[in-house]
Design a protein around this motif. Structure first.
Motif, PDB file in Angstrom:
ATOM      1  N   ILE A   8      13.342  24.854 -15.915  1.00  0.00           N
ATOM      2  CA  ILE A   8      12.781  25.434 -14.699  1.00  0.00           C
ATOM      3  C   ILE A   8      13.492  26.774 -14.517  1.00  0.00           C
ATOM      4  CG2 ILE A   8      12.293  25.060 -12.265  1.00  0.00           C
ATOM      5  CD1 ILE A   8      11.237  22.833 -14.124  1.00  0.00           C
ATOM      6  N   MET A   9      12.760  27.857 -14.488  1.00  0.00           N
ATOM      7  CA  MET A   9      13.371  29.192 -14.503  1.00  0.00           C
ATOM      8  C   MET A   9      13.756  29.693 -13.118  1.00  0.00           C
ATOM      9  SD  MET A   9      13.344  29.391 -17.714  1.00  0.00           S
ATOM     10  CE  MET A   9      14.003  31.040 -17.981  1.00  0.00           C
ATOM     11  N   GLU A  10      13.133  29.144 -12.082  1.00  0.00           N
ATOM     12  CA  GLU A  10      13.425  29.582 -10.724  1.00  0.00           C
ATOM     13  C   GLU A  10      13.150  28.444  -9.753  1.00  0.00           C
ATOM     14  OE1 GLU A  10      10.831  32.860 -10.082  1.00  0.00           O
ATOM     15  OE2 GLU A  10       9.003  31.646 -10.162  1.00  0.00           O
ATOM     16  N   LYS A  11      13.649  28.573  -8.549  1.00  0.00           N
ATOM     17  CA  LYS A  11      13.467  27.547  -7.526  1.00  0.00           C
ATOM     18  C   LYS A  11      11.990  27.193  -7.367  1.00  0.00           C
ATOM     19  CE  LYS A  11      14.370  26.740  -2.588  1.00  0.00           C
ATOM     20  NZ  LYS A  11      15.028  27.285  -1.367  1.00  0.00           N
ATOM     21  N   ASN A  12      11.709  25.888  -7.420  1.00  0.00           N
ATOM     22  CA  ASN A  12      10.352  25.344  -7.277  1.00  0.00           C
ATOM     23  C   ASN A  12       9.402  25.785  -8.390  1.00  0.00           C
ATOM     24  OD1 ASN A  12      10.876  23.887  -4.869  1.00  0.00           O
ATOM     25  ND2 ASN A  12      10.671  25.766  -3.673  1.00  0.00           N
ATOM     26  N   GLY A  13       9.968  26.228  -9.510  1.00  0.00           N
ATOM     27  CA  GLY A  13       9.147  26.669 -10.627  1.00  0.00           C
ATOM     28  C   GLY A  13       8.634  25.520 -11.473  1.00  0.00           C
ATOM     29  N   LYS A  14       7.859  25.873 -12.479  1.00  0.00           N
ATOM     30  CA  LYS A  14       7.315  24.915 -13.429  1.00  0.00           C
ATOM     31  C   LYS A  14       8.184  24.873 -14.681  1.00  0.00           C
ATOM     32  CE  LYS A  14       3.488  23.716 -11.234  1.00  0.00           C
ATOM     33  NZ  LYS A  14       3.195  22.322 -10.851  1.00  0.00           N
ATOM     34  N   ALA A  15       8.134  23.761 -15.391  1.00  0.00           N
ATOM     35  CA  ALA A  15       8.873  23.627 -16.641  1.00  0.00           C
ATOM     36  C   ALA A  15       8.188  24.427 -17.742  1.00  0.00           C
ATOM     37  CB  ALA A  15       8.967  22.161 -17.039  1.00  0.00           C
ATOM     38  N   VAL A  16       8.994  25.123 -18.528  1.00  0.00           N
ATOM     39  CA  VAL A  16       8.494  25.894 -19.661  1.00  0.00           C
ATOM     40  C   VAL A  16       9.408  25.639 -20.857  1.00  0.00           C
ATOM     41  CG1 VAL A  16       7.487  27.707 -18.215  1.00  0.00           C
ATOM     42  CG2 VAL A  16       9.858  27.927 -19.000  1.00  0.00           C
ATOM     43  N   PRO A  17       8.911  25.876 -22.089  1.00  0.00           N
ATOM     44  CA  PRO A  17       9.779  25.737 -23.266  1.00  0.00           C
ATOM     45  C   PRO A  17      10.965  26.687 -23.169  1.00  0.00           C
ATOM     46  CG  PRO A  17       7.474  25.822 -23.926  1.00  0.00           C
ATOM     47  CD  PRO A  17       7.517  26.173 -22.458  1.00  0.00           C
ATOM     48  N   PHE A  18      12.122  26.242 -23.656  1.00  0.00           N
ATOM     49  CA  PHE A  18      13.374  26.979 -23.482  1.00  0.00           C
ATOM     50  C   PHE A  18      14.306  26.641 -24.644  1.00  0.00           C
ATOM     51  CE2 PHE A  18      17.710  27.080 -21.505  1.00  0.00           C
ATOM     52  CZ  PHE A  18      17.743  28.424 -21.157  1.00  0.00           C
ATOM     53  N   GLU A  19      15.069  27.607 -25.100  1.00  0.00           N
ATOM     54  CA  GLU A  19      16.061  27.371 -26.147  1.00  0.00           C
ATOM     55  C   GLU A  19      17.412  27.927 -25.721  1.00  0.00           C
ATOM     56  OE1 GLU A  19      13.573  27.372 -30.375  1.00  0.00           O
ATOM     57  OE2 GLU A  19      14.937  29.020 -29.892  1.00  0.00           O
ATOM     58  N   THR A  53      21.977  24.618  -7.540  1.00  0.00           N
ATOM     59  CA  THR A  53      21.306  24.570  -8.837  1.00  0.00           C
ATOM     60  C   THR A  53      21.466  25.885  -9.564  1.00  0.00           C
ATOM     61  OG1 THR A  53      19.642  23.070  -7.911  1.00  0.00           O
ATOM     62  CG2 THR A  53      19.129  24.104 -10.024  1.00  0.00           C
ATOM     63  N   ARG A  54      21.798  25.806 -10.853  1.00  0.00           N
ATOM     64  CA  ARG A  54      21.870  27.001 -11.687  1.00  0.00           C
ATOM     65  C   ARG A  54      20.594  27.106 -12.512  1.00  0.00           C
ATOM     66  NH1 ARG A  54      25.670  27.441 -16.910  1.00  0.00           N
ATOM     67  NH2 ARG A  54      23.894  26.268 -17.720  1.00  0.00           N
ATOM     68  N   PHE A  55      19.883  28.218 -12.310  1.00  0.00           N
ATOM     69  CA  PHE A  55      18.662  28.458 -13.081  1.00  0.00           C
ATOM     70  C   PHE A  55      18.977  29.430 -14.222  1.00  0.00           C
ATOM     71  CE2 PHE A  55      17.246  27.267  -8.814  1.00  0.00           C
ATOM     72  CZ  PHE A  55      16.316  26.280  -9.093  1.00  0.00           C
ATOM     73  N   PRO A  56      18.345  29.260 -15.395  1.00  0.00           N
ATOM     74  CA  PRO A  56      17.392  28.223 -15.754  1.00  0.00           C
ATOM     75  C   PRO A  56      18.020  26.827 -15.689  1.00  0.00           C
ATOM     76  CG  PRO A  56      17.454  29.968 -17.422  1.00  0.00           C
ATOM     77  CD  PRO A  56      18.616  30.182 -16.525  1.00  0.00           C
ATOM     78  N   PHE A  57      17.230  25.869 -15.245  1.00  0.00           N
ATOM     79  CA  PHE A  57      17.696  24.499 -15.064  1.00  0.00           C
ATOM     80  C   PHE A  57      16.919  23.574 -15.991  1.00  0.00           C
ATOM     81  CE2 PHE A  57      16.526  20.643 -12.335  1.00  0.00           C
ATOM     82  CZ  PHE A  57      17.569  19.867 -12.813  1.00  0.00           C
ATOM     83  N   GLY A 118      20.539  19.873 -18.931  1.00  0.00           N
ATOM     84  CA  GLY A 118      20.352  18.437 -18.936  1.00  0.00           C
ATOM     85  C   GLY A 118      19.586  17.898 -20.127  1.00  0.00           C
ATOM     86  N   GLY A 119      18.962  16.739 -19.921  1.00  0.00           N
ATOM     87  CA  GLY A 119      18.478  15.928 -21.015  1.00  0.00           C
ATOM     88  C   GLY A 119      17.032  16.103 -21.426  1.00  0.00           C
ATOM     89  N   LEU A 120      16.247  16.941 -20.751  1.00  0.00           N
ATOM     90  CA  LEU A 120      14.882  17.164 -21.213  1.00  0.00           C
ATOM     91  C   LEU A 120      14.907  18.178 -22.344  1.00  0.00           C
ATOM     92  CD1 LEU A 120      12.547  17.056 -18.099  1.00  0.00           C
ATOM     93  CD2 LEU A 120      12.881  15.370 -19.890  1.00  0.00           C
ATOM     94  N   ALA A 121      15.434  17.709 -23.464  1.00  0.00           N
ATOM     95  CA  ALA A 121      15.702  18.555 -24.617  1.00  0.00           C
ATOM     96  C   ALA A 121      15.740  17.681 -25.863  1.00  0.00           C
ATOM     97  CB  ALA A 121      17.036  19.281 -24.440  1.00  0.00           C
ATOM     98  N   GLY A 122      15.830  18.326 -27.005  1.00  0.00           N
ATOM     99  CA  GLY A 122      15.960  17.566 -28.234  1.00  0.00           C
ATOM    100  C   GLY A 122      17.350  16.992 -28.408  1.00  0.00           C
ATOM    101  N   HIS A 123      18.362  17.706 -27.909  1.00  0.00           N
ATOM    102  CA  HIS A 123      19.758  17.298 -28.063  1.00  0.00           C
ATOM    103  C   HIS A 123      20.554  17.681 -26.816  1.00  0.00           C
ATOM    104  CE1 HIS A 123      18.253  17.757 -32.208  1.00  0.00           C
ATOM    105  NE2 HIS A 123      19.144  16.847 -32.547  1.00  0.00           N
TER     106      HIS A 123
END
Length: 338
Positions: A8-19, A53-57, A118-123
């Motif tokens: 999540i890149m900003e408060k109340n944002g949507k989830a996007v792919p991230f590395e 909360t620290r963004f990106p989250f 956190g855990g919404l990731a591959g590792h």
């Protein structure tokens, strides 16, 4: 290595792919994530409910996975071990709290959402001392919520030092409340659950409690006895006075969640012909985690779950929406299919 995740890149944002880049240190392990919960707390972090909360989250603070790599100093875990990871990922192990076995209060601790991804990731990479071997008696997917919700309610209950066969109450029958009922029931207590959801009556009885509708203010006569202990898992406004009045003179009210708004409280209920106690509980220590997992395995305490895959962002956002809007009555677990 580069870790693929959803953020999540900003408060109340949507989830996007991230590395992000993260290598394994001498005291760390890299865990391939298999299951990760989407909990109410993750949604609250997305809205920056607590202001830290620290963004990106990258959401997800209840994780089960397999150890894929160990650091040079790690001997307690090996590649292939199945482990659980909760909210806390690091501590200094040098401060007074850490030396006392209270790592959850370490001023240098690192936790998901505030300091770490956190855990919404591959590792995920974590200090090996915060990656816990799952007892063989637990089913991995059903054990996921134990890693934070389970630890929080178990530690709060244990702090009460309840007498045998105590009369106890649980406010709210969501993820936290369902586990609290099971722990209290298996500890041999007489458990009542307060809920505004009549449709949960069968579930409540299945978990080991008697149902009391609403606040219970008009139904206390049905219980016909004072409570030794009440644990509140509510994150919506309520009247604490109602439950303080239900306590014995030395009864205890434990808070493991709270609404964002300030709640009124009649302080006289604590000391007027009484020595009542209100206290909060924040997760637990490593020792608490091990004891809780062992107790859960011995007594077959697990969460009822709904499982969804999370191979792309649309699935993650669907999961966030379901939790945000109360579309699931059990814990939502996301499974890594990659």
């Amino acid at each position: 290595m580069k870790i693929k995740a959803f953020a999540i890149m900003e408060k109340n944002g949507k989830a996007v792919p991230f590395e992000y880049e993260r290598n394994v240190g001498a005291n760390e392990v890299r865990v391939k994530i298999i299951y990760c919960a989407m909990a109410r707390g993750d949604v609250q972090f997305i809205s920056d409910h607590w202001g830290d909360t620290r963004f990106p989250f990258v959401p997800g603070h209840e994780i089960v996975g397999i150890v894929e790599e160990t650091g040079a100093h790690v001997t307690a875990l090996k590649v292939g071990d199945q482990v659980g990871v909760g909210y806390q990922l690091e501590a200094c192990f040098e401060c007074d709290y850490c030396k006392a076995g209270l790592e959850q209060f370490c001023p240098q601790q690192k936790v998901i959402a505030v300091h770490s991804y956190g855990g919404l990731a591959g590792h995920i990479v974590v200090d090996y001392r915060f990656a816990f071997l799952l007892p063989p008696g637990l089913h991995p997917v059903n054990a996921v919520p134990l890693l934070s919700a389970g630890l929080t309610v178990y530690t709060g209950i244990m702090r009460a030092q309840l007498p045998p066969h105590a009369v106890v109450g649980v406010l709210g029958v969501g993820g936290l409340g369902q586990l609290a009922i099971q722990f209290l029931h298996k500890m041999g207590h007489e458990v009542y659950a307060f809920s505004h959801s009549p449709e949960k009556q069968a579930l409540i009885r299945q978990l080991g409690a008697e149902y009391i509708p609403g606040s219970g203010a008009d139904d206390k006569a049905a219980v016909n006895k004072p409570f030794d202990f009440i644990i509140s898992t509510l994150s919506v406004p309520y009247d604490p006075d109602v439950y303080l009045k239900m306590l014995r003179p030395q009864g205890k009210l434990c808070l493991v969640a709270s609404p964002q708004q300030k709640q009124p409280l009649s302080l006289g209920l604590l000391y007027d012909y009484a020595q009542r106690t209100i206290y909060g509980n924040y997760v637990g220590s490593r020792r608490d985690m091990t004891a809780m997992l062992d107790f859960a395995a011995t007594h077959q305490i697990e969460s009822m779950v709904e499982v969804m895959p999370y191979s792309h962002a649309d699935q993650v956002n669907e999961a966030i929406d379901k939790v945000s809007n109360g579309k699931v009555n059990v814990r939502l677990i996301l499974e890594n299919k990659a």
